[in-house]
Scaffold this motif. Sequence first.
Motif, PDB file in Angstrom:
ATOM      1  N   PRO A   4       0.832  -1.223   0.000  1.00 34.66           N
ATOM      2  CA  PRO A   4       0.000   0.000   0.000  1.00 34.66           C
ATOM      3  C   PRO A   4       0.856   1.259   0.000  1.00 34.66           C
ATOM      4  CG  PRO A   4       0.045  -0.975   2.177  1.00 34.66           C
ATOM      5  CD  PRO A   4       0.726  -1.952   1.268  1.00 34.66           C
ATOM      6  N   PRO A   5       0.315   2.369  -0.469  1.00 36.80           N
ATOM      7  CA  PRO A   5       1.051   3.643  -0.446  1.00 36.80           C
ATOM      8  C   PRO A   5       1.396   4.042   0.989  1.00 36.80           C
ATOM      9  CG  PRO A   5      -0.924   3.805  -1.831  1.00 36.80           C
ATOM     10  CD  PRO A   5      -1.021   2.502  -1.092  1.00 36.80           C
ATOM     11  N   ARG A   6       2.513   4.748   1.136  1.00 34.96           N
ATOM     12  CA  ARG A   6       2.934   5.211   2.462  1.00 34.96           C
ATOM     13  C   ARG A   6       1.836   6.063   3.116  1.00 34.96           C
ATOM     14  NH1 ARG A   6       6.541   1.909   2.415  1.00 34.96           N
ATOM     15  NH2 ARG A   6       8.770   2.313   2.211  1.00 34.96           N
ATOM     16  N   ALA A   7       1.144   6.875   2.317  1.00 36.07           N
ATOM     17  CA  ALA A   7       0.128   7.775   2.866  1.00 36.07           C
ATOM     18  C   ALA A   7      -1.008   7.010   3.523  1.00 36.07           C
ATOM     19  CB  ALA A   7      -0.424   8.680   1.764  1.00 36.07           C
ATOM     20  N   GLU A   8      -1.245   5.758   3.124  1.00 36.25           N
ATOM     21  CA  GLU A   8      -2.281   4.939   3.748  1.00 36.25           C
ATOM     22  C   GLU A   8      -1.798   4.333   5.063  1.00 36.25           C
ATOM     23  OE1 GLU A   8      -3.849   1.900   1.287  1.00 36.25           O
ATOM     24  OE2 GLU A   8      -4.818   3.277  -0.132  1.00 36.25           O
ATOM     25  N   GLN A   9      -0.496   4.097   5.176  1.00 37.52           N
ATOM     26  CA  GLN A   9       0.035   3.410   6.348  1.00 37.52           C
ATOM     27  C   GLN A   9       0.277   4.354   7.519  1.00 37.52           C
ATOM     28  OE1 GLN A   9       3.323   1.367   4.058  1.00 37.52           O
ATOM     29  NE2 GLN A   9       2.614  -0.365   5.266  1.00 37.52           N
ATOM     30  N   VAL A  18       4.714   2.306  13.720  1.00 43.33           N
ATOM     31  CA  VAL A  18       5.099   1.609  12.496  1.00 43.33           C
ATOM     32  C   VAL A  18       6.351   0.775  12.746  1.00 43.33           C
ATOM     33  CG1 VAL A  18       5.755   1.899  10.074  1.00 43.33           C
ATOM     34  CG2 VAL A  18       4.137   3.500  11.108  1.00 43.33           C
ATOM     35  N   HIS A  19       6.313  -0.474  12.264  1.00 42.68           N
ATOM     36  CA  HIS A  19       7.498  -1.335  12.268  1.00 42.68           C
ATOM     37  C   HIS A  19       8.198  -1.151  10.932  1.00 42.68           C
ATOM     38  CE1 HIS A  19       9.199  -5.587  11.460  1.00 42.68           C
ATOM     39  NE2 HIS A  19      10.094  -4.891  12.151  1.00 42.68           N
ATOM     40  N   VAL A  20       9.459  -0.743  10.986  1.00 44.49           N
ATOM     41  CA  VAL A  20      10.228  -0.410   9.778  1.00 44.49           C
ATOM     42  C   VAL A  20      11.391  -1.380   9.639  1.00 44.49           C
ATOM     43  CG1 VAL A  20      11.744   1.336   8.775  1.00 44.49           C
ATOM     44  CG2 VAL A  20       9.601   2.025   9.831  1.00 44.49           C
ATOM     45  N   THR A  21      11.626  -1.836   8.419  1.00 47.53           N
ATOM     46  CA  THR A  21      12.780  -2.681   8.112  1.00 47.53           C
ATOM     47  C   THR A  21      13.542  -2.068   6.946  1.00 47.53           C
ATOM     48  OG1 THR A  21      11.487  -4.636   8.729  1.00 47.53           O
ATOM     49  CG2 THR A  21      13.566  -5.013   7.582  1.00 47.53           C
ATOM     50  N   GLN A  22      14.849  -1.892   7.105  1.00 48.64           N
ATOM     51  CA  GLN A  22      15.708  -1.376   6.043  1.00 48.64           C
ATOM     52  C   GLN A  22      16.812  -2.396   5.802  1.00 48.64           C
ATOM     53  OE1 GLN A  22      15.817   0.474   3.453  1.00 48.64           O
ATOM     54  NE2 GLN A  22      16.311   2.532   4.177  1.00 48.64           N
ATOM     55  N   ARG A  23      16.945  -2.854   4.549  1.00 50.26           N
ATOM     56  CA  ARG A  23      17.864  -3.950   4.229  1.00 50.26           C
ATOM     57  C   ARG A  23      18.993  -3.482   3.316  1.00 50.26           C
ATOM     58  NH1 ARG A  23      17.433  -9.273   5.056  1.00 50.26           N
ATOM     59  NH2 ARG A  23      15.315  -8.967   5.852  1.00 50.26           N
ATOM     60  N   CYS A  24      20.179  -4.030   3.561  1.00 45.53           N
ATOM     61  CA  CYS A  24      21.350  -3.703   2.770  1.00 45.53           C
ATOM     62  C   CYS A  24      21.298  -4.445   1.429  1.00 45.53           C
ATOM     63  CB  CYS A  24      22.599  -4.114   3.544  1.00 45.53           C
ATOM     64  SG  CYS A  24      24.150  -3.634   2.779  1.00 45.53           S
ATOM     65  N   VAL A  25      21.738  -3.788   0.352  1.00 44.48           N
ATOM     66  CA  VAL A  25      21.619  -4.367  -0.974  1.00 44.48           C
ATOM     67  C   VAL A  25      22.795  -5.269  -1.325  1.00 44.48           C
ATOM     68  CG1 VAL A  25      22.788  -2.536  -2.267  1.00 44.48           C
ATOM     69  CG2 VAL A  25      20.947  -3.812  -3.344  1.00 44.48           C
TER      70      VAL A  25
END
Length: 384
Positions: A4-9, A18-25
């Motif tokens: 879903p779009p960020r604006a909906e979340q 909000v639970h956020v996950t950022q992953r290394c490429v």
Amino acid sequence: MPRPPRAEQFSPDEVCIVHVTQRCVRRAFLAGVDAVTGKDYSCRREWIRRRMESLASVFSIDILSYSVMSSHVHVILRNRPDVLAKWSDAEVALRWLKVFPGHRLEEHLAEPTENDVQTLVRDKQRLKTIRQRLADISWFMRALSEPIARRANKVDECTGHFWEGRFKAQRIVDETGLLACSMYVDLNPVRAAMADAPDHSPHTSAYDRIEAAKGKQIDSAAFDLKPIPTEAAAKATRDTPVESVRQQQGTKRANPTGRQVLRDGWLAPLPLDSGTLSSDPQSHTKGFRSSDRGFLSLSLSDYVRLLRWVAQHGNDKVKVPRSLAKTLESLGIDVSMWREIVWHWNAYFGQSSCIGRRESMQADAERTGHHWHRGQSRASACFI
């Protein structure tokens, strides 16, 4: 079903978690020892923790839980527009300039002066935009991710993407889902066999809280929320060699305020204060975090006991002690499913954009104009 779009979340105009996950490429590790090259990237864990600590002192966003893994980062964030509303225009301008000083000719001019602050205060339209951004989770993650990527690229002597893309976000819609998600985040190193207990899992919020309970203090990474007098800045520019000032600035940034703080002093407190009116934002006044509001209806000691028990028994078929079972049941959690949820989190909520009990997820879907959230049926098996 697409994400879903960020604006909906989440929205910077309303309090949401909000639970956020950022992953290394890269194949190379974000942090830890790369088994292929043998390089040790462990120092990056502290880069990330200190950057989060710095941002906690300027954004109107509470950091509830976090863990820094070998290839990704987990953070649970709660934005606080109610706290932001209490800040003056000068405070908003100063906080913004501490994180985003703009284009400067010299590195030693990055610290905002009184003149910089007043110039921004006079630009009412821009200040309105900036005020909203200080409660925006997307801007918080931008301020966290970009400096880490630049620093890692500089150390690795390379260019290109460091993170695989935009962060993944999951809105948490009730306290039951928040407890489950917080424990999942704190126990990530144990699940990954990087540690045998939360007590031995540095760079997690659980470890910070356990150490702080013992009185452990650290040098604060919080920004010094005081502008430099314009005349003093001008004199320093004229009279001090650039290289000398750069060295001084580098030393100052390691501990900008010169203060120490309990190891979890920059994190949101864990227990909710039931005696405080819900309308009170509980703004923090010491400069380490956004607010003093907790987020769970249980004590830190109960939370740590629950963490340790799950870490010790994993997914073994061992009966939950009655004292812990009562705590879980009071929050609407099926005791028989508790370890299953924490240990196999991705099987239940890995693909969902929303976390919580089934009825809470359904209500959130209707809020955004949808019929349902992915994972609702699996959530019904987890919670009472």
